[in-house]
Design a protein around this motif. Structure first.
Motif, PDB file in Angstrom:
ATOM      1  N   THR A   9       0.720  -1.127   0.080  1.00 42.96           N
ATOM      2  CA  THR A   9      -0.060  -0.143  -0.064  1.00 42.96           C
ATOM      3  C   THR A   9       0.964   1.309   0.062  1.00 42.96           C
ATOM      4  O   THR A   9       0.248   2.298   0.095  1.00 42.96           O
ATOM      5  N   LEU A  10       2.026   1.102  -0.157  1.00 43.42           N
ATOM      6  CA  LEU A  10       3.226   2.358  -0.128  1.00 43.42           C
ATOM      7  C   LEU A  10       2.809   3.095  -1.335  1.00 43.42           C
ATOM      8  O   LEU A  10       2.930   2.326  -2.534  1.00 43.42           O
ATOM      9  N   PRO A  11       2.540   4.404  -1.089  1.00 41.67           N
ATOM     10  CA  PRO A  11       2.844   5.022  -2.590  1.00 41.67           C
ATOM     11  C   PRO A  11       4.116   5.211  -3.243  1.00 41.67           C
ATOM     12  O   PRO A  11       5.189   5.289  -2.251  1.00 41.67           O
ATOM     13  N   LEU A  12       4.277   4.814  -4.326  1.00 38.85           N
ATOM     14  CA  LEU A  12       5.385   4.789  -5.034  1.00 38.85           C
ATOM     15  C   LEU A  12       5.680   5.654  -5.980  1.00 38.85           C
ATOM     16  O   LEU A  12       4.685   6.104  -6.986  1.00 38.85           O
ATOM     17  N   ILE A  13       6.761   6.096  -6.181  1.00 40.10           N
ATOM     18  CA  ILE A  13       7.281   7.231  -6.985  1.00 40.10           C
ATOM     19  C   ILE A  13       8.031   6.298  -8.238  1.00 40.10           C
ATOM     20  O   ILE A  13       9.099   5.349  -7.764  1.00 40.10           O
ATOM     21  N   VAL A  14       7.705   6.191  -9.436  1.00 35.16           N
ATOM     22  CA  VAL A  14       8.354   5.028 -10.543  1.00 35.16           C
ATOM     23  C   VAL A  14       8.578   5.869 -11.757  1.00 35.16           C
ATOM     24  O   VAL A  14       7.937   7.015 -12.221  1.00 35.16           O
TER      25      VAL A  14
ATOM     26  N   PRO B 219       1.217  -2.304  -7.859  1.00 34.27           N
ATOM     27  CA  PRO B 219       1.732  -1.089  -7.098  1.00 34.27           C
ATOM     28  C   PRO B 219       0.929  -0.089  -6.991  1.00 34.27           C
ATOM     29  O   PRO B 219      -0.019   0.324  -7.897  1.00 34.27           O
ATOM     30  N   HIS B 220       1.202   0.794  -5.939  1.00 31.34           N
ATOM     31  CA  HIS B 220       0.183   2.034  -5.724  1.00 31.34           C
ATOM     32  C   HIS B 220       1.092   3.133  -6.183  1.00 31.34           C
ATOM     33  O   HIS B 220       1.814   3.807  -5.635  1.00 31.34           O
ATOM     34  N   ILE B 221       1.062   3.475  -7.555  1.00 33.65           N
ATOM     35  CA  ILE B 221       1.866   4.387  -8.137  1.00 33.65           C
ATOM     36  C   ILE B 221       1.234   5.815  -8.223  1.00 33.65           C
ATOM     37  O   ILE B 221       0.038   5.801  -8.441  1.00 33.65           O
ATOM     38  N   VAL B 222       1.928   6.725  -7.539  1.00 30.54           N
ATOM     39  CA  VAL B 222       1.363   8.119  -7.333  1.00 30.54           C
ATOM     40  C   VAL B 222       2.017   9.106  -8.204  1.00 30.54           C
ATOM     41  O   VAL B 222       1.571  10.098  -8.295  1.00 30.54           O
ATOM     42  N   GLN B 223       3.152   8.546  -8.767  1.00 30.02           N
ATOM     43  CA  GLN B 223       3.934   9.918  -9.466  1.00 30.02           C
ATOM     44  C   GLN B 223       4.852   9.017 -10.513  1.00 30.02           C
ATOM     45  O   GLN B 223       5.678   7.973 -10.058  1.00 30.02           O
TER      46      GLN B 223
END
Length: 304
Positions: A189-194, A218-222
């Motif tokens: 559940t960790l917001p990820l920067i990819v 994945p929890h992609i936020v950016q």
């Protein structure tokens, strides 16, 4: 008819997709389309039949593809000949390197190379694989450390070197920052920067594959292109990031790097290869390749 237009035509004819060809050539689709249009106008024929869903070659297009590849191959061979002659006098080795190799590999190799070839100057071009390959094939580089492409290129000789392991970059005050290692389930559940896939396909895909292997999404936020920007966002608590192990060497305040326990499987790591054009001998390049072979066990311990 210009050689640049011909190269653009061949890329589109092979891919039968303007977007894919533009990405391969590292240019905008609109610019690629302009080159094709100018080529068709100069020859006064249609080379492609285009619709909203497909691209196909005309009879003229098939003929130009067959003969055009011969022309480009002859030009490339002629350029390679004169580059080799120039190399004998230039005493300069031009190395392309992705950021991983520029930071963690090339500096380790240079002392031994300078001892073996003290009269050879070294120039390093740090860039992404997509930008290095055209320079390599056009003769602007003598060799390049890259992420290997899925499909082999007949112009290049490519030698696989190693797979780089990945780590989790996380803000120093995040609860996971105190852990010795984490699993994919721990960061589900960790917001990820990819990295954006168009810029760094291997780095993007390794995150997706790690989660797919665990049956998670994945929890992609950016999406971000550059690793330093990713680390700055991690430090600002935007989220975490899965990055190559070498990134832990970058001095980034307020960021910690944690080992990812993902089990066995090379598909969860980042491949690194070295490539050069053709098979003709080059004393300086071959000397560095020999040093790479000698130092590879040490490099594997550092990056894997």
């Amino acid at each position: 008819m210009e050689l640049r237009q011909l190269r653009c035509f061949i890329a589109v004819a092979d891919a039968l997709h303007f977007g894919h060809a533009a990405q391969q050539l590292d240019m905008l689709p609109s610019a690629l389309g302009r080159h094709i249009r100018l080529l068709e106008e100069s020859l006064n024929v249609r080379l492609f039949v285009r619709s909203t869903r497909s691209v196909a070659l005309t009879a003229h297009g098939h003929k130009l593809l067959e003969e055009g590849k011969k022309i480009v191959a002859e030009v490339d061979a002629l350029e390679a000949h004169f580059r080799r002659q120039g190399r004998l006098q230039a005493h300069t080795l031009r190395i392309g390197a992705i950021d991983s190799a520029a930071i963690a590999l090339v500096p380790h190799l240079l002392p031994a190379f300078r001892h073996a070839c003290p009269d050879v100057d070294v120039r390093i071009d740090e860039n992404k694989t997509a930008q290095l390959l055209p320079k390599l094939k056009s003769g602007q580089l003598d060799m390049a450390f890259i992420r290997p492409m899925k499909e082999s290129d007949p112009q290049l000789t490519t030698r696989f070197l190693l797979h780089e392991n990945v780590v989790l970059a996380i803000a120093e005050r995040h609860p996971l920052a105190t852990r010795r290692s984490v699993t994919i389930e721990d960061i589900a559940t960790l917001p990820l920067i990819v990295p954006a896939r168009r810029a760094r396909p291997h780095s993007h895909d390794v995150t997706i594959k790690l989660f797919n292997a665990a049956g998670l999404k994945p929890h992609i936020v950016q999406l971000v292109d550059e690793k330093q920007t990713i680390l700055s966002m991690v430090a600002s608590k935007v989220g975490g990031a899965i990055m190559p192990r070498w990134a832990a060497r970058m001095a980034t305040p307020h960021v910690r790097f944690v080992t990812i326990d993902h089990g066995e499987g090379a598909f969860t790591a980042l491949p690194l290869a070295v490539a050069w054009v053709g098979n003709a001998p080059d004393a300086a390049r071959d000397a560095l390749l020999e040093i790479v072979s000698q130092e590879l066990p040490h490099l594997i311990r550092q990056l894997c």
